[in-house]
Design an enzyme around this catalytic site. Structure first.
Site, PDB file in Angstrom:
ATOM      1  N   MET A 126       0.817  -1.209   0.000  1.00 27.97           N
ATOM      2  CA  MET A 126       0.000   0.000   0.000  1.00 27.97           C
ATOM      3  C   MET A 126       0.857   1.268   0.000  1.00 27.97           C
ATOM      4  O   MET A 126       0.516   2.263   0.642  1.00 27.97           O
ATOM      5  CB  MET A 126      -0.960  -0.011   1.199  1.00 27.97           C
ATOM      6  CG  MET A 126      -1.824  -1.268   1.275  1.00 27.97           C
ATOM      7  SD  MET A 126      -2.650  -1.685  -0.273  1.00 27.97           S
ATOM      8  CE  MET A 126      -4.235  -0.988   0.060  1.00 27.97           C
ATOM      9  N   ARG A 127       1.951   1.234  -0.734  1.00 27.55           N
ATOM     10  CA  ARG A 127       2.808   2.408  -0.880  1.00 27.55           C
ATOM     11  C   ARG A 127       2.962   2.730  -2.364  1.00 27.55           C
ATOM     12  O   ARG A 127       3.058   1.803  -3.179  1.00 27.55           O
ATOM     13  CB  ARG A 127       4.231   2.137  -0.323  1.00 27.55           C
ATOM     14  CG  ARG A 127       4.304   1.603   1.073  1.00 27.55           C
ATOM     15  CD  ARG A 127       3.933   2.597   2.127  1.00 27.55           C
ATOM     16  NE  ARG A 127       4.608   3.869   1.999  1.00 27.55           N
ATOM     17  CZ  ARG A 127       4.186   4.992   2.598  1.00 27.55           C
ATOM     18  NH1 ARG A 127       3.097   4.981   3.342  1.00 27.55           N
ATOM     19  NH2 ARG A 127       4.845   6.123   2.451  1.00 27.55           N
ATOM     20  N   HIS A 180      -4.261  -5.376  -8.137  1.00 26.97           N
ATOM     21  CA  HIS A 180      -5.147  -4.271  -7.768  1.00 26.97           C
ATOM     22  C   HIS A 180      -6.594  -4.757  -7.804  1.00 26.97           C
ATOM     23  O   HIS A 180      -6.993  -5.445  -8.753  1.00 26.97           O
ATOM     24  CB  HIS A 180      -4.945  -3.108  -8.751  1.00 26.97           C
ATOM     25  CG  HIS A 180      -5.759  -1.906  -8.410  1.00 26.97           C
ATOM     26  ND1 HIS A 180      -5.427  -1.047  -7.374  1.00 26.97           N
ATOM     27  CD2 HIS A 180      -6.911  -1.432  -8.938  1.00 26.97           C
ATOM     28  CE1 HIS A 180      -6.335  -0.092  -7.290  1.00 26.97           C
ATOM     29  NE2 HIS A 180      -7.252  -0.300  -8.229  1.00 26.97           N
TER      30      HIS A 180
END
Ligand code: GAR
Length: 207
Positions: free
Chosen positions: A105-106, A124
């Site tokens: 999540m970066r 995703h």
């Protein structure tokens, strides 16, 4: 669920590829890849798990499969580039061929992308190019679409915009909540992520 032009035998890898996995959360996708390797449907080896959140449950999964895990807490780095520099250092030290963002999540920078050109894949939870960025499932529910899904794609500097490797569609049901929809999307994610990894390996002539 997948592109009809993909024949399973064309995804067989004739060499064991060395993977590095980046994950921030519960690690069900990490586990799906580890299981695909154990049951011999993916000829690969996970060299290292890199995680950024000290609380991430994915570490338990890595322990179960006896895969080394390295914590790189983003809060301890001055910039995204500094974090990515350290990630590249660890991946290179572990001789990784292909990198998998499995719930990472970066936002990643060219420091990482350019070190693994076409060899950095992301999963995703939407049918890209719809619903890029964060909260893809909420975005789909809010938009009122009837079909969503998941995508495995190559990573480019623009977020969630790289070439698509494989997708799976998931219908949205009238009674769906974020949680129930995410659960059904994850079932498909666990199927397409190992296939997307094999496709990326083939694309790069790694195996
Ligand atoms: C997955 O559903 C993945 O698609 C999503 O995070 C979840 C991680 O689950 N990734 C993104 O939203 C990236 N923008 P997991 O930790 O159980 O694998």
């Amino acid at each position: 669920m997948i592109s009809p032009s993909i024949k399973p035998e064309s995804l067989e890898l004739n060499k064991k590829i060395k993977l590095g996995v980046l994950a921030s959360g519960s690690g069900t996708n990490f586990e799906a890849v580890a299981k695909a390797i154990t049951n011999q449907s993916l000829n690969a080896q996970i060299q290292v798990l890199i995680y950024n959140n000290p609380e991430a449950k994915v570490t338990q999964k890595a322990e179960n499969f006896q895969i080394p895990a390295v914590l790189l807490n983003h809060r301890k780095f001055a910039s995204r580039e500094d974090l990515d520099k350290k990630i590249v250092e660890v991946l290179q030290e572990k001789e990784v061929d292909l990198v998998v963002m499995a719930g990472w999540m970066r936002v990643v920078t060219p420091v990482l992308i350019d070190a693994y050109p076409n060899k950095l894949v992301n999963i995703h939870p939407s049918l890209l190019p719809s619903f890029r960025g964060i909260k893809a499932i909420t975005q789909a529910l809010d938009a009122g679409v009837k079909i969503t899904g998941c995508t495995v794609h190559l990573v480019v500097p623009e977020v969630d915009a790289g070439p698509v490797l494989i997708q799976a569609a998931v219908p949205i049901l009238a009674q769906d909540t974020e949680e129930t929809l995410h659960q059904r999307i994850q079932v498909q994610e666990h199927l397409i992520l190992p296939l997307g990894i094999a496709l990326a390996a083939k694309l790069n002539n790694l195996a």
